[in-house]
Design a protein around this motif. Structure first.
Motif, PDB file in Angstrom:
ATOM      1  N   ILE A   6      33.597  23.673  39.655  1.00  0.00           N
ATOM      2  CA  ILE A   6      35.039  23.412  39.681  1.00  0.00           C
ATOM      3  C   ILE A   6      35.708  24.548  40.437  1.00  0.00           C
ATOM      4  O   ILE A   6      35.398  25.717  40.214  1.00  0.00           O
ATOM      5  CB  ILE A   6      35.607  23.345  38.246  1.00  0.00           C
ATOM      6  CG1 ILE A   6      35.042  22.129  37.507  1.00  0.00           C
ATOM      7  CG2 ILE A   6      37.131  23.309  38.269  1.00  0.00           C
ATOM      8  CD1 ILE A   6      35.440  22.050  36.043  1.00  0.00           C
ATOM      9  N   LEU A   7      36.638  24.183  41.314  1.00  0.00           N
ATOM     10  CA  LEU A   7      37.460  25.183  42.007  1.00  0.00           C
ATOM     11  C   LEU A   7      38.864  25.120  41.426  1.00  0.00           C
ATOM     12  O   LEU A   7      39.470  24.050  41.368  1.00  0.00           O
ATOM     13  CB  LEU A   7      37.500  24.899  43.513  1.00  0.00           C
ATOM     14  CG  LEU A   7      38.384  25.833  44.351  1.00  0.00           C
ATOM     15  CD1 LEU A   7      37.897  27.282  44.275  1.00  0.00           C
ATOM     16  CD2 LEU A   7      38.419  25.369  45.800  1.00  0.00           C
ATOM     17  N   VAL A   8      39.359  26.271  40.983  1.00  0.00           N
ATOM     18  CA  VAL A   8      40.721  26.400  40.455  1.00  0.00           C
ATOM     19  C   VAL A   8      41.515  27.228  41.454  1.00  0.00           C
ATOM     20  O   VAL A   8      41.137  28.357  41.769  1.00  0.00           O
ATOM     21  CB  VAL A   8      40.729  27.095  39.071  1.00  0.00           C
ATOM     22  CG1 VAL A   8      42.145  27.347  38.601  1.00  0.00           C
ATOM     23  CG2 VAL A   8      39.953  26.266  38.057  1.00  0.00           C
ATOM     24  N   VAL A   9      42.606  26.653  41.970  1.00  0.00           N
ATOM     25  CA  VAL A   9      43.441  27.359  42.936  1.00  0.00           C
ATOM     26  C   VAL A   9      44.828  27.525  42.333  1.00  0.00           C
ATOM     27  O   VAL A   9      45.542  26.545  42.101  1.00  0.00           O
ATOM     28  CB  VAL A   9      43.532  26.595  44.275  1.00  0.00           C
ATOM     29  CG1 VAL A   9      44.329  27.414  45.297  1.00  0.00           C
ATOM     30  CG2 VAL A   9      42.149  26.272  44.810  1.00  0.00           C
ATOM     31  N   ASP A  10      45.185  28.772  42.046  1.00  0.00           N
ATOM     32  CA  ASP A  10      46.491  29.084  41.466  1.00  0.00           C
ATOM     33  C   ASP A  10      46.815  30.521  41.833  1.00  0.00           C
ATOM     34  O   ASP A  10      45.934  31.377  41.814  1.00  0.00           O
ATOM     35  CB  ASP A  10      46.454  28.914  39.938  1.00  0.00           C
ATOM     36  CG  ASP A  10      47.842  28.798  39.341  1.00  0.00           C
ATOM     37  OD1 ASP A  10      48.633  29.775  39.462  1.00  0.00           O
ATOM     38  OD2 ASP A  10      48.155  27.738  38.765  1.00  0.00           O
ATOM     39  N   ASP A  11      48.082  30.776  42.170  1.00  0.00           N
ATOM     40  CA  ASP A  11      48.450  32.137  42.563  1.00  0.00           C
ATOM     41  C   ASP A  11      48.675  33.053  41.360  1.00  0.00           C
ATOM     42  O   ASP A  11      48.836  34.256  41.532  1.00  0.00           O
ATOM     43  CB  ASP A  11      49.678  32.133  43.489  1.00  0.00           C
ATOM     44  CG  ASP A  11      50.893  31.477  42.857  1.00  0.00           C
ATOM     45  OD1 ASP A  11      50.724  30.499  42.106  1.00  0.00           O
ATOM     46  OD2 ASP A  11      52.022  31.938  43.128  1.00  0.00           O
ATOM     47  N   GLN A  12      48.646  32.519  40.150  1.00  0.00           N
ATOM     48  CA  GLN A  12      48.830  33.337  38.949  1.00  0.00           C
ATOM     49  C   GLN A  12      47.477  33.694  38.337  1.00  0.00           C
ATOM     50  O   GLN A  12      46.757  32.809  37.864  1.00  0.00           O
ATOM     51  CB  GLN A  12      49.675  32.593  37.923  1.00  0.00           C
ATOM     52  CG  GLN A  12      51.088  32.314  38.408  1.00  0.00           C
ATOM     53  CD  GLN A  12      51.881  31.528  37.381  1.00  0.00           C
ATOM     54  OE1 GLN A  12      51.706  31.695  36.182  1.00  0.00           O
ATOM     55  NE2 GLN A  12      52.763  30.666  37.863  1.00  0.00           N
ATOM     56  N   PRO A  13      47.130  34.998  38.328  1.00  0.00           N
ATOM     57  CA  PRO A  13      45.827  35.422  37.794  1.00  0.00           C
ATOM     58  C   PRO A  13      45.591  34.969  36.351  1.00  0.00           C
ATOM     59  O   PRO A  13      44.466  34.602  35.998  1.00  0.00           O
ATOM     60  CB  PRO A  13      45.877  36.953  37.883  1.00  0.00           C
ATOM     61  CG  PRO A  13      46.918  37.258  38.895  1.00  0.00           C
ATOM     62  CD  PRO A  13      47.901  36.131  38.863  1.00  0.00           C
ATOM     63  N   VAL A  14      46.620  34.976  35.525  1.00  0.00           N
ATOM     64  CA  VAL A  14      46.472  34.582  34.117  1.00  0.00           C
ATOM     65  C   VAL A  14      46.029  33.124  34.011  1.00  0.00           C
ATOM     66  O   VAL A  14      45.154  32.783  33.208  1.00  0.00           O
ATOM     67  CB  VAL A  14      47.804  34.805  33.345  1.00  0.00           C
ATOM     68  CG1 VAL A  14      47.759  34.202  31.966  1.00  0.00           C
ATOM     69  CG2 VAL A  14      48.133  36.281  33.277  1.00  0.00           C
TER      70      VAL A  14
END
Length: 128
Positions: A6-14
């Motif tokens: 699975i690839l998770v793309v989000d600019d928030q590290p949390v």
């Protein structure tokens, strides 16, 4: 058995870390990216079958990223994850090729269920 990535793309590290921990506990291999551009560097080297893409990314947004992924990796199953959606944005998500979308804060159980269903769908496709 083939690795379920699975690839998770989000600019928030949390958010990235929360998704990563939850999906890994469910038995998936998880790769994260902070931007669409980073995701597009990862995919050719480490293709991921299921993707959770934040729509509001710096630079290229999640909708445009979905379009690129659908073109280059047509068997990938992308999901939109966003904090705020309009009807226009939802129709754009459909047009871009997202499988479904989730509003933040999304329930991790719902996201894990979506991943499970996506991998089952991919398995059915491979058996044809």
């Amino acid at each position: 058995m083939e690795e379920k990535r699975i690839l998770v793309v989000d600019d928030q590290p949390v958010i990235r870390e929360m998704f990563k921990r939850s999906f890994e506990r469910a038995g998936y291999t998880v790769i994260t990216a902070a931007s669409a551009e980073e995701a597009l560097e990862i995919m050719p080297k480490t293709p991921c079958s299921v993707l959770f893409l934040d729509l509001d990314l710096p630079g290229m947004d999640g909708i445009e990223l979905c379009r690129v992924i659908r073109k280059q990796w047509p068997m990938a199953i992308p999901y939109a994850v966003t904090g705020y959606t309009t009807l226009y944005q939802l129709s754009e998500c459909r047009e871009a090729g997202f499988e479904d979308y989730f509003s933040k804060p999304a329930k991790m159980a719902d996201l894990r269920k979506a991943a499970e269903l996506a991998f089952e769908k991919l398995e059915r496709w491979k058996q044809r």
